[in-house]
Structures are given as structure tokens and as C-alpha cells.
Design a protein around this motif. Structure first.
Motif, short mmCIF file in Angstrom:
data_model
loop_
_atom_site.label_atom_id
_atom_site.label_comp_id
_atom_site.label_asym_id
_atom_site.label_seq_id
_atom_site.Cartn_x
_atom_site.Cartn_y
_atom_site.Cartn_z
N THR A 251 0.85 -1.19 0.00
CA THR A 251 0.00 0.00 0.00
C THR A 251 0.88 1.24 0.00
N VAL B 152 -3.47 4.84 -1.57
CA VAL B 152 -4.40 5.52 -0.67
C VAL B 152 -4.07 7.00 -0.67
N VAL C 78 -1.34 5.40 10.42
CA VAL C 78 -2.67 6.00 10.44
C VAL C 78 -2.73 7.03 9.33
N GLU D 96 -4.80 10.07 7.41
CA GLU D 96 -5.87 11.06 7.30
C GLU D 96 -6.26 11.10 5.83
N LEU D 97 -7.39 10.53 5.50
CA LEU D 97 -7.79 10.37 4.10
C LEU D 97 -8.12 11.71 3.45
N GLY E 252 -12.11 11.48 6.98
CA GLY E 252 -12.02 10.27 7.77
C GLY E 252 -10.58 9.80 7.88
N SER E 253 -10.42 8.61 8.44
CA SER E 253 -9.08 8.05 8.61
C SER E 253 -9.11 6.55 8.41
N GLU E 254 -7.93 5.99 8.22
CA GLU E 254 -7.79 4.54 8.06
C GLU E 254 -6.51 4.11 8.73
N THR E 255 -6.54 3.00 9.43
CA THR E 255 -5.36 2.45 10.08
C THR E 255 -4.86 1.26 9.29
N LEU E 256 -3.57 1.28 8.96
CA LEU E 256 -2.97 0.23 8.16
C LEU E 256 -1.93 -0.51 8.98
#
Length: 470
Positions: free
Chosen positions: A35, A122, A135, A137-138, A142-146
Motif C-alpha cells: 500500500t 491511498v 494511520v 488522514e484520508l 475520515g481516517s484509516e489504520t494500516l
């Protein structure tokens, strides 16, 4: 790649520049789940605001230089009415539109290659929340944890500015902002005589703009071969550049459509525009590096070893954010090495003595391996030969009078350990020397390889022949 396979290594890369996207290709090739978290556009500054745009601008400048020198080759330009020479001018709006278009195309091409390799991209800003977690910050909110088995930080660097010299994007510009110009500057001051400053000063001079180059050092390109920088400065001054050596900038201010550069000795230089080339600062702020145990130096650059490891287990770094050597080629190699190392493939540590680099001025300056300064300082014992290009048959045909080939080889063994090429397309001519350095070839081996006659590369072989010893 399957995210459902628990044995698949998960790699998260923060930054989509050369260090990031080249690492992604290698990791995907070796079967990892990859990613890339990217906030600035795939390709990074190298593709979008730095290397690709600047070299596209310089390509136009090269054409202008060739047109300027065409009369010597018997070529003249006349207007449709008859015998008056036509004036060659540049349409900067069209040039910069083409620059941006090519940069966008290159970015899109890289994105397609990543998608073809199964790499997930991403959009957003990533930061470490530990050595094995990122982490994001999209960009869309929102947010996404990878979760990651390995993280590669490849966030690059940004133009350095000073409180006394703040860019406004209109008249006072960083090198990332010059592509928004739609009209040819009436006059230009470039502050900084390193690679970036020298390249822009040379390019804009070739486009017909009066240029003053402010250099705090005693010569242009203080980090390059002294003989090479002397040739460049001589050519630049001959073509009309005003070079102010040993002149340190105090401030840059704007009043209306005029810019004033004030020097520390009280002198001032006025122009319609100013380009700031004051170096780079790493983009490492607020990345969670300290919390993850990643050490940085006093300048904010991430400290890495020769296989791109940071001080935190499982965290690697590549590119300008490491400050190792700010070249796209080095960033790419650092990224590849990181993935080869993490994923257990054969890997050779980064060797900076095998890196070839080029300054895209007119003439170009290309170097590889050990330098003249290292020889003069006694760091390495080497025999040196310098061969002017003016004696090369092809150079004479093309009207080339400036430049040279310089080779360094070890006494006794004759192994080539370095070289410098100054001249048109030096970036291409350095390759045989780079191969010799990388593979520890001798000067005799380099000399015995056939070259085309007539060709500029013939001077590389001739210089090697002059290093022959019984």
C-alpha cells in the motif's frame, strides 16, 4: 496478492515519489501486499514539481541555445519578407503548459504501472502510530489504520525558505512555483548557486531573460568539480549572465512589480522576478517518527544505514527525507534496497561512490565516483587525465568549444575510480565511465572498447588511452 493470506508480508509506503514507487514495484514483484499512502501525487516532487518539470523547461532552453549558435554552422533565420533575421522568442505560457502536461502524464503512467502490479494507492497523509502501524488522514475525509510488517518512509523534501525571503508565488518564487509563470520575466535574480540555482539560471538565460546569479561562495556549483564549474561560469558570463560571487543574500522584498534582493554588504539587485534556490528541508514533521523510535538528525533528516534501515525495527526510509544524496536515482535505489533487504532477496548496500549525477546546465556537468577534490586532499591516490572536447572531431562539427572529459584511475592496477564529463549531453556521455567505475574496469578495458567515429564518446576512450602504462 491476497490480503487474506496470513503469510503475505504487508508493506506500507508513506510517499509516492521515486523512493516510494520503485520500492512498491520491488515489493510487489517479491509477493508482498503493498500500500502506498500518497498526499502530493504519484511521482512526488521529482515528477510533479522538480526533476521532470525542470528538465522539460531545460529541454526548451537547449533548443534556444542551439538556435542562438546556429549561425556558426551556416544556418540563418529570415522573416517571410526577405533578408532580415527573424527574432526567436519563447512563449513561456506554452512552455509551462507543456511542462505541467508532461509531468501529469508521467505521474499517470507511474500510477498505471503500480495498479498493474497490484499496488493499492491511498490518497491522504500517513503517519506512524508505532513501528508497525500507519494511520492515514484520508484526502476524502475520515481516517484509516494500516497494519504493516514493514514501513518505508519516503516523504521527500521541500524548498527551503527564510523569514527574510518569503515566496509569494508571483514575483518571489521557489523552484516549485516557476511553472505558474505565463509571461516572460523582464529580468530575473536567482539566489543560490548550487545545482538547482545553476540549472534555472542557465535555463532562463538561454530563454533570453537577463539573469543575475547570487552566489554566497567563491564559485558557482561549489560542490562540483572545480574545473567543471569554472567552465560553466565562463560560458555563462560569456553569454551575458551577471554572476555575483561571495555575495550573501540578506533579504528579498517586493514592491509592486519589482523585486529587490538586498545583500549582506548593503548592495541591492533589482529585477522583475526572483527565484529562491536555498536548498531543501526534509518533510519529516509530524510523522510520528519519535514515537516509533526513528532517529533524525539536527536538520530533521531521517538517519539510515546503507540498506535503508532506520533505528526502529521494521521501519525503513528512502529519498530526500534521509538527506543521503538528493537525487531521484538514489531515492529509487534506496527504496529498492529497503525492499530487497526486508523481503530477503539478494541485496548490495548503497555505494555512493558508484552514483552518477548530472547538472543540467549549458554545458552539462556529469560526474561519477571519486572526485578531483578527494585526490587533491589525499583521500585516494589516483592518476588523472583531462582531455578538452575542443579537439574532438564531432565537437568541431557541432560547434562545441567548451567542455572536457576527465578520468581518474588507480596507479598500478589502472582501475577507473571516477570521472567528469563537461559538455552537451554529458548526462549520456558519463554512462561508459559509470559502467567502468561500477564494474572496476581498467582504463585499458575502457580504451579498447570500440567507439563510433566521429562521436563525443570517442573522447572518453581517448582519455582512457592516455592513462595507459607499460
Amino acid at each position: 496478492m491476497s490480503s487474506n493470506n496470513p503469510s503475505t508480508d504487508r508493506v506500507v509506503i508513506i510517499g509516492g515519489g521515486p523512493g516510494g514507487y520503485e520500492a512498491a514495484h520491488v515489493a510487489a514483484q517479491l509477493g508482498a501486499e503493498v500500500t502506498i499512502v500518497d498526499s502530493d501525487g504519484i511521482g512526488g516532487s521529482a515528477v510533479i514539481t522538480d526533476c521532470v518539470p525542470s528538465k522539460t523547461l531545460i529541454a526548451t532552453a537547449e533548443v534556444m541555445t542551439e538556435v542562438e549558435d546556429a549561425a556558426e554552422l551556416g544556418v540563418s533565420f529570415v522573416d517571410p519578407e526577405g533578408d532580415q533575421a527573424a527574432r526567436v522568442v519563447v512563449d513561456l505560457a506554452r512552455v509551462n503548459a507543456r511542462v505541467k502536461e508532461l509531468a501529469a502524464q508521467q505521474s499517470a503512467d507511474i500510477q498505471r504501472r503500480l495498479e498493474r502490479d497490484g499496488v493499492r494507492v491511498v490518497r491522504g497523509r500517513g503517519r506512524l502510530s508505532g513501528p508497525q502501524q500507519v494511520v492515514v488522514e484520508l484526502a476524502d475525509g475520515g481516517s484509516e489504520t494500516l497494519a504493516a510488517d514493514a514501513v518505508l518512509v519516503a516523504t521527500g523534501a521541500a524548498p527551503r525558505t527564510l523569514p527574510s525571503a518569503q515566496p509569494d508565488g508571483e514575483r518571489i518564487l521557489t523552484w516549485e512555483q516557476v511553472y505558474d509563470l505565463t509571461e516572460v520575466p523582464e529580468s530575473l535574480v536567482v539566489v543560490g548557486s548550487g545545482v538547482t540555482g545553476a540549472e534555472f539560471a542557465s535555463a532562463y538565460l538561454a530563454l533570453g531573460i537577463p539573469v543575475t546569479l547570487v552566489s554566497s561562495r567563491d564559485r558557482v556549483l561549489p560542490g562540483e568539480d572545480a574545473d567543471a564549474s569554472a567552465v560553466l561560469e565562463q560560458v555563462a558570463v560569456r553569454r551575458g549572465m551577471n554572476v555575483l560571487s561571495k555575495s550573501r543574500m540578506e533579504s528579498v522584498t517586493r514592491t509592486g512589480d519589482r523585486v529587490t534582493v538586498t545583500l549582506t554588504d548593503g548592495r541591492t539587485v533589482e529585477a522583475s522576478h526572483c527565484v529562491l534556490a536555498l536548498g531543501s528541508v526534509p518533510k519529516t514533521h509530524d510523522l510520528g517518527l519519535e514515537e516509533a523510535g526513528v532517529r533524525v538528525d539536527e536538520g530533521g533528516f531521517i538517519k539510515v544505514d546503507r540498506v535503508s534501515r532506520t533505528s526502529a525495527r521494521g521501519v525503513y526510509a528512502a529519498g530526500d527525507c534521509t538527506g543521503v544524496l538528493m537525487l531521484a536515482s538514489v531515492a529509487a535505489m534506496q527504496g529498492r534496497i529497503a525492499m530487497w533487504h526486508f523481503l530477503g532477496d539478494a541485496v548490495a548496500p548503497l555505494d555512493l561512490k558508484k552514483v552518477s549525477s548530472n547538472v543540467f546546465t549549458a554545458p552539462e556537468i556529469a560526474t561519477v565516483g571519486w572526485s578531483q577534490q578527494a585526490v587533491d586532499n589525499g583521500e585516494i591516490e589516483a592518476e588523472v587525465v583531462t582531455l578538452p572536447l575542443a579537439g574532438n572531431a564531432r565537437a568541431k562539427m557541432q560547434g562545441v568549444k567548451d567542455g572536457f572529459v576527465k578520468l581518474f584511475c588507480r596507479p598500478g592496477t589502472g582501475i577507473v575510480v571516477g570521472g567528469v564529463v563537461v559538455g552537451p549531453r554529458a548526462s549520456e556521455l558519463i554512462h561508459p565511465v559509470s559502467l567502468a567505475v561500477a564494474e572496476s574496469l581498467t582504463a585499458d578495458m575502457l580504451a579498447h572498447a570500440f567507439t563510433v567515429y566521429p562521436s563525443m564518446s570517442g573522447s572518453v576512450a581517448e582519455a582512457a588511452r592516455r592513462l595507459h602504462r607499460f
